[in-house]
Design a protein around this motif. Structure first.
Motif, mmCIF file in Angstrom:
data_model
loop_
_atom_site.group_PDB
_atom_site.id
_atom_site.type_symbol
_atom_site.label_atom_id
_atom_site.label_comp_id
_atom_site.label_asym_id
_atom_site.label_seq_id
_atom_site.Cartn_x
_atom_site.Cartn_y
_atom_site.Cartn_z
ATOM 1 N N GLY A 52 10.252 -7.405 14.263
ATOM 2 C CA GLY A 52 8.948 -7.209 13.632
ATOM 3 C C GLY A 52 8.761 -8.032 12.379
ATOM 4 O O GLY A 52 7.800 -7.822 11.629
ATOM 5 N N ILE A 68 5.879 -2.378 21.374
ATOM 6 C CA ILE A 68 6.123 -2.284 19.934
ATOM 7 C C ILE A 68 5.645 -3.526 19.200
ATOM 8 O O ILE A 68 5.818 -3.624 17.983
ATOM 9 C CB ILE A 68 7.623 -2.064 19.638
ATOM 10 C CG1 ILE A 68 8.443 -3.288 20.119
ATOM 11 C CG2 ILE A 68 8.135 -0.787 20.260
ATOM 12 C CD1 ILE A 68 9.859 -3.300 19.583
ATOM 13 N N THR A 69 5.033 -4.472 19.910
ATOM 14 C CA THR A 69 4.689 -5.762 19.323
ATOM 15 C C THR A 69 3.816 -5.612 18.082
ATOM 16 O O THR A 69 3.944 -6.412 17.147
ATOM 17 C CB THR A 69 3.966 -6.640 20.365
ATOM 18 O OG1 THR A 69 4.688 -6.585 21.590
ATOM 19 C CG2 THR A 69 3.875 -8.084 19.898
ATOM 20 N N LEU A 71 3.671 -2.840 16.148
ATOM 21 C CA LEU A 71 4.209 -1.863 15.190
ATOM 22 C C LEU A 71 4.849 -2.580 14.011
ATOM 23 O O LEU A 71 5.506 -3.609 14.184
ATOM 24 C CB LEU A 71 5.275 -0.989 15.861
ATOM 25 C CG LEU A 71 4.832 0.166 16.754
ATOM 26 C CD1 LEU A 71 6.058 0.877 17.297
ATOM 27 C CD2 LEU A 71 3.958 1.139 15.975
ATOM 28 N N SER A 73 7.698 -3.317 11.207
ATOM 29 C CA SER A 73 9.152 -3.332 11.435
ATOM 30 C C SER A 73 9.807 -1.997 11.107
ATOM 31 O O SER A 73 10.762 -1.583 11.778
ATOM 32 C CB SER A 73 9.801 -4.446 10.599
ATOM 33 O OG SER A 73 9.517 -4.276 9.219
ATOM 34 N N LYS A 75 8.767 0.901 11.644
ATOM 35 C CA LYS A 75 8.413 1.944 12.599
ATOM 36 C C LYS A 75 9.059 1.718 13.969
ATOM 37 O O LYS A 75 8.760 2.442 14.920
ATOM 38 C CB LYS A 75 6.891 2.001 12.771
ATOM 39 C CG LYS A 75 6.101 2.258 11.492
ATOM 40 C CD LYS A 75 6.421 3.609 10.882
ATOM 41 C CE LYS A 75 5.547 3.860 9.642
ATOM 42 N NZ LYS A 75 5.889 5.145 8.981
ATOM 43 N N ARG A 76 9.948 0.750 14.080
ATOM 44 C CA ARG A 76 10.486 0.381 15.394
ATOM 45 C C ARG A 76 11.829 1.037 15.726
ATOM 46 O O ARG A 76 12.361 0.855 16.811
ATOM 47 C CB ARG A 76 10.633 -1.143 15.480
ATOM 48 C CG ARG A 76 9.307 -1.862 15.350
ATOM 49 C CD ARG A 76 9.413 -3.337 15.668
ATOM 50 N NE ARG A 76 8.112 -3.998 15.543
ATOM 51 C CZ ARG A 76 7.804 -5.169 16.058
ATOM 52 N NH1 ARG A 76 8.722 -5.844 16.747
ATOM 53 N NH2 ARG A 76 6.614 -5.697 15.899
#
Length: 349
Positions: A52, A68-69, A71, A73, A75-76
């Motif tokens: 991210g 997750i692209t 989201l 970083s 929150k991953r």
């Protein structure tokens, strides 16, 4: 367990420059996958998109089927270990390891307990009160690793984490990382340009060149069956002998062989790839043996590595185990090398 991870058609451009093109890959839960390639191959770009830190120009990344692209970083639920360790110098080891838990609102007593458990996992019991400057490089790397896994991330990313360590310590840390990874079962994406590291640690290797995937496979498959000359040259040493199939015969210079059952067809032109260990001293030159002269000898403990010059094929490298019943060769000495076509890999171009 770690969650399945997928890259689907990822691309990244900086103006007219393509840093990553059509990067698609599925990673199984608990798998240790290494992105391997030279500088500029796109391996770190792919890692940073997963983390991210940068946005792709196109494509999608998903963990456990969830995109997750877009989201941020943080929150991953991804852990990361850097070559530079990135430890806070003013915090002790325990607080460094517990920092991700602190950011997630875990109470002090609980995060100290989990931090101590993570330190025990990397064999650093009793080091919690020390500051980072009081540790060796290998110990700091263990702390960074403990910090990355203390919150049980779905995926752990490692960006050339052992590059600053000396050879013996690097080898010891390779073993330790694999042992801990197997114990906790997390999915790992590991980035390196060190082919030996990739072969030793990985379940699968993604060889990259020019922003594209050149080959994906197990370490044995990548080494034994490279799919193109780039992979053959980049992963381990290899000898590429120009070859062709003419009138049903395989021709290497003046040498003539029967075409293997799974070999190329009539009209093929390319290279036969042979690893250094696939050569052996022949009893005499001529026939299918290659005449050559030894240029250099390197002692590698259990084996000798020779550089030889062949009038027909140029520079050749071959490896010979010690204790084969004959004396080592010396620079300037003439010899003949034989090989089995069963070991050969046929490459186009």
């Amino acid at each position: 367990m770690g969650s399945p991870l997928s890259f689907a058609g990822i691309g990244k451009r900086y103006g007219d420059v393509a840093a990553l093109t059509d990067f698609s890959l599925d990673v199984a839960a608990g798998e240790f996958v290494t992105f391997l390639g030279p500088s500029g191959s796109g391996k770190t770009t792919a890692l940073n998109i997963l983390a991210g830190f940068i946005d792709p120009t196109e494509g999608e990344v998903a963990i456990d089927g969830v995109p997750i692209t877009r989201l941020p970083s943080d929150k991953r639920n991804i852990g990361m270990v850097f070559q530079s360790y990135s430890l806070f110098p003013h915090m002790n080891v325990r607080d460094n390891v517990g920092f991700p838990l602190r950011m997630r609102g875990v109470v002090r007593a609980r995060r100290d307990h989990l931090a101590e458990a993570a330190l025990a996992m990397v064999r650093l019991e009793g080091f919690g009160d020390r500051k980072p400057h009081e540790l060796s490089g290998g110990q700091r790397q263990r702390v960074a690793f403990a910090r990355a896994v203390v919150f049980e991330p779905q995926v752990l990313l490692m960006d050339e984490p052992l590059g600053a360590l000396d050879l013996k310590l690097r080898e010891a840390m390779q073993d330790e990382i694999r042992q801990v990874q197997r114990r906790i079962g997390c999915t790992v994406i590991y980035v390196t340009h060190d082919q030996g590291e990739a072969l030793a640690m990985s379940d699968r290797i993604v060889v990259m060149s020019g922003g594209r995937i050149a080959q994906v496979g197990t370490p044995a498959a990548i080494y034994d069956q490279p799919q193109n000359t780039f992979v053959a040259r980049f992963v381990g040493e290899t000898n590429l002998l120009p070859a062709s199939v003419v009138e049903g015969e395989l021709r290497l210079g003046s040498k003539v062989f029967a075409v293997p059952a799974d070999g190329p067809g009539v009209g093929w032109q390319g290279s036969v790839a042979l690893r250094p260990e696939h050569f052996a001293r022949a009893t005499a030159a001529g026939g299918q043996a290659i005449s050559c002269t030894i240029l250099d000898v390197a002692f590698h403990g259990g084996s000798f590595r020779y550089v030889a010059e062949s009038p027909e094929f140029g520079r050749l490298i071959f490896q010979e185990q010690r204790g084969q019943g004959h004396e080592p060769l010396a620079p300037g000495q003439a010899t003949a090398l034989g090989f089995s076509m069963d070991k050969a890999v046929f490459l186009n171009g």
